[in-house]
Scaffold this active site. Sequence first.
Site, mmCIF file in Angstrom:
data_model
loop_
_atom_site.group_PDB
_atom_site.id
_atom_site.type_symbol
_atom_site.label_atom_id
_atom_site.label_comp_id
_atom_site.label_asym_id
_atom_site.label_seq_id
_atom_site.Cartn_x
_atom_site.Cartn_y
_atom_site.Cartn_z
ATOM 1 N N LYS A 94 0.946 -1.297 -0.033
ATOM 2 C CA LYS A 94 0.071 -0.090 0.012
ATOM 3 C C LYS A 94 0.761 1.284 0.010
ATOM 4 C CE LYS A 94 -4.530 0.900 0.364
ATOM 5 N NZ LYS A 94 -5.622 0.207 0.058
ATOM 6 N N ASP A 109 -7.155 4.222 -4.414
ATOM 7 C CA ASP A 109 -7.792 4.107 -2.923
ATOM 8 C C ASP A 109 -8.351 5.558 -2.739
ATOM 9 O OD1 ASP A 109 -8.050 2.072 -0.523
ATOM 10 O OD2 ASP A 109 -7.503 4.100 0.498
HETATM 11 P P1 NDP Z 1 -13.178 7.696 -2.474
HETATM 12 O O1 NDP Z 1 -11.946 8.756 -2.118
HETATM 13 O O2 NDP Z 1 -13.680 7.364 -3.812
HETATM 14 O O3 NDP Z 1 -14.329 8.093 -1.224
HETATM 15 C C1 NDP Z 1 -14.150 8.017 0.112
HETATM 16 C C2 NDP Z 1 -15.327 8.659 0.751
HETATM 17 O O4 NDP Z 1 -15.248 8.433 2.114
HETATM 18 C C3 NDP Z 1 -15.734 9.684 0.319
HETATM 19 O O5 NDP Z 1 -17.287 10.077 0.281
HETATM 20 C C4 NDP Z 1 -15.098 10.630 1.531
HETATM 21 O O6 NDP Z 1 -15.808 12.152 1.871
HETATM 22 C C5 NDP Z 1 -15.373 9.607 2.810
HETATM 23 N N1 NDP Z 1 -14.311 9.766 3.553
HETATM 24 C C6 NDP Z 1 -12.830 9.690 3.485
HETATM 25 N N2 NDP Z 1 -12.269 9.865 4.569
HETATM 26 C C7 NDP Z 1 -13.172 10.273 5.468
HETATM 27 C C8 NDP Z 1 -12.985 10.745 6.914
HETATM 28 N N3 NDP Z 1 -11.887 10.653 7.468
HETATM 29 N N4 NDP Z 1 -14.241 10.866 7.459
HETATM 30 C C9 NDP Z 1 -15.447 10.630 7.009
HETATM 31 N N5 NDP Z 1 -15.840 10.528 5.653
HETATM 32 C C10 NDP Z 1 -14.348 10.164 4.824
HETATM 33 O O7 NDP Z 1 -12.347 6.495 -1.651
HETATM 34 P P2 NDP Z 1 -12.827 4.848 -2.018
HETATM 35 O O8 NDP Z 1 -14.454 5.026 -1.902
HETATM 36 O O9 NDP Z 1 -12.224 4.049 -2.883
HETATM 37 O O10 NDP Z 1 -12.340 4.254 -0.705
HETATM 38 C C11 NDP Z 1 -13.258 3.962 0.582
HETATM 39 C C12 NDP Z 1 -12.921 3.180 1.557
HETATM 40 O O11 NDP Z 1 -12.747 1.611 0.686
HETATM 41 C C13 NDP Z 1 -11.496 3.240 1.875
HETATM 42 O O12 NDP Z 1 -11.422 2.831 3.373
HETATM 43 C C14 NDP Z 1 -10.493 2.435 1.014
HETATM 44 O O13 NDP Z 1 -9.247 1.896 1.610
HETATM 45 C C15 NDP Z 1 -11.627 1.195 0.789
HETATM 46 N N6 NDP Z 1 -11.350 0.293 -0.424
HETATM 47 C C16 NDP Z 1 -11.372 1.038 -1.681
HETATM 48 C C17 NDP Z 1 -11.097 -0.043 -2.712
HETATM 49 C C18 NDP Z 1 -11.272 0.579 -4.150
HETATM 50 O O14 NDP Z 1 -10.963 -0.056 -4.984
HETATM 51 N N7 NDP Z 1 -11.354 1.824 -4.286
HETATM 52 C C19 NDP Z 1 -10.948 -1.382 -2.536
HETATM 53 C C20 NDP Z 1 -10.982 -1.862 -1.207
HETATM 54 C C21 NDP Z 1 -11.352 -1.008 -0.076
HETATM 55 P P3 NDP Z 1 -15.043 13.256 1.448
HETATM 56 O O15 NDP Z 1 -15.312 13.364 -0.022
HETATM 57 O O16 NDP Z 1 -15.649 14.266 2.078
HETATM 58 O O17 NDP Z 1 -13.564 13.102 1.611
HETATM 59 O O1 2IT Z 2 -7.833 -1.736 -0.386
HETATM 60 C C1 2IT Z 2 -7.733 -2.193 -1.535
HETATM 61 O O2 2IT Z 2 -7.962 -3.455 -1.682
HETATM 62 C C2 2IT Z 2 -7.378 -1.332 -2.684
HETATM 63 N N1 2IT Z 2 -7.679 -0.050 -2.413
HETATM 64 C C3 2IT Z 2 -7.540 -1.617 -4.011
HETATM 65 C C4 2IT Z 2 -6.143 -2.214 -4.400
HETATM 66 C C5 2IT Z 2 -5.904 -2.786 -5.731
HETATM 67 O O3 2IT Z 2 -4.966 -2.991 -6.148
HETATM 68 O O4 2IT Z 2 -6.881 -2.642 -6.535
#
Ligand code: NDP
Ligand code: 2IT
Length: 446
Positions: free
Chosen positions: A126, A166
């Site tokens: 990561k 992420d």
């Molecule tokens: P994005 O940046 O697309 O969206 C994040 C969302 O979470 C936004 O709505 C953001 O609000 C909110 N958020 C972020 N930080 C905070 C905080 N400290 N408090 C409250 N709200 C918060 O990210 P993703 O959707 O990609 O990721 C979301 C979660 O999913 C993370 O934990 C990530 O690690 C996990 N994840 C993502 C994957 C992926 O493929 N993208 C795969 C597996 C897990 P705002 O816009 O106001 O910051």
């Molecule tokens: O937390 C996760 O699994 C991710 N942000 C996606 C990682 C990836 O390599 O697609």
Amino acid sequence: MNKIIHKFLKEIDSRNSHEPEFMQAVKEVSEDLIPYIVSQKIYHGKNILMRMIEPERVVMFRVNWIDDSGEIRVNRGYRVEMNSAIGPYKGGLRFHPSVNLSILKFLAFEQVFKNSLTTLPMGGGKGGSDFDPKNKSDGEVMRFCQSFMTELFRHIGPNTDIPAGDIGVGGREIGYLFGQYKRLKNEFTGVLTGKGVSWGGSLIRPEATGYGTVYFAEDMLNHIGDSIQGKTVTISGSGNVGQYAAEKCIQLGAKVVTMSDSSGYIYDKEGIDEKKLAYIMDIKNNKRGRISDYLKKYPKAEFKKNKNPWGVKCDVALPSATQNELNGSDAKLLVKNGCICVAEGANMPCDSDAIKIFKSKKVLFAPGKASNAGGVAVSGLEMAQNSLRYSWSREEVDEKLKKIMIRIHKKCLEHGKEKDYVDYGKGANISAFIKVADAMLAQGVV
Ligand code: NDP
Ligand code: 2IT
């Protein structure tokens, strides 16, 4: 047994006490794994967990860039290469002001287990930066990404380490990062996943984490003879994961009543349908606006400033924003209001008090390393397509994703099934551990 766990954690803590998120993730895994390791002759006495907890390599670097007003800015960049026993390092990049080594080590550690569960050959890593893409122009984001990649490129490669998105890193950022890598290496390779479909990306990758989380919730509900159809669902976040979790819930006939961002949540008691979700996607992805803008078009909904949605009555909760966004009091409220199923879309969104409450109340609870593994699984499929120089159709990728989520569910049952409950956390930890540990043992002390 408690004494052995305590002694182990004390030793780990003496080296990592200043890294609370990392310690939280290690503690959760160790409590499940140590009793198992002690019971298995092949793993006991080999210091195998201690080896998994220490990253193979950590890179930290300066990222200088120039903002639109001509000022020179300085950020910090990182890549944690945690474990490469079963494949090259694989995992996302996070751009958020809160990013530090503790957060990235917890994410890299969880990624090792998650990637093992996908059944694909991917190690865990990561990275990211404390750079905040919010309120930055496209030009500023591009210059930051180019500077970030100018150092990162020497540490990664399609057979070494393959980053992805992420929090704060989506299609736009992956494009700029890929462009700079290609320019520096003079090579068009699958070094990043989450690429645009016309330049090596996989169909369904943007949808995969959210869809996969809902498929996993559906698998858990099916296992007890129920389904998500007709259920009321609360979702936190409105980014990549939250949006596509909502889309799949709607497609499967569930009613999504909340979404959120870091400024608060919206509650639409009539349900967020496809048209309303398209509006949210436009606000968040094109206009880069706030979730509260939803009320401009749908004024009957409510916006609760600086609150999370866990007090809203639901059957299923999908925390999909960030770590530790759902604590013990939130868990109690969810249980009191009749919630029967929680699947983590985010990484470690439920803190350890919350998990204890869900388990003690026999709520179906899926840890992120199982339920949100669909994202990295389709990243693995993107790598496979890049190697084949071929691309599969939407239907083919979606079918593979569904099958992978079913396989992960089965693996959780194998080691997590108890008399009248499935401990999905324990099942995921043990199943994931076995594959990585066996590979490490086969490869010797390296
Ligand atoms: P994005 O940046 O697309 O969206 C994040 C969302 O979470 C936004 O709505 C953001 O609000 C909110 N958020 C972020 N930080 C905070 C905080 N400290 N408090 C409250 N709200 C918060 O990210 P993703 O959707 O990609 O990721 C979301 C979660 O999913 C993370 O934990 C990530 O690690 C996990 N994840 C993502 C994957 C992926 O493929 N993208 C795969 C597996 C897990 P705002 O816009 O106001 O910051
Ligand atoms: O937390 C996760 O699994 C991710 N942000 C996606 C990682 C990836 O390599 O697609």
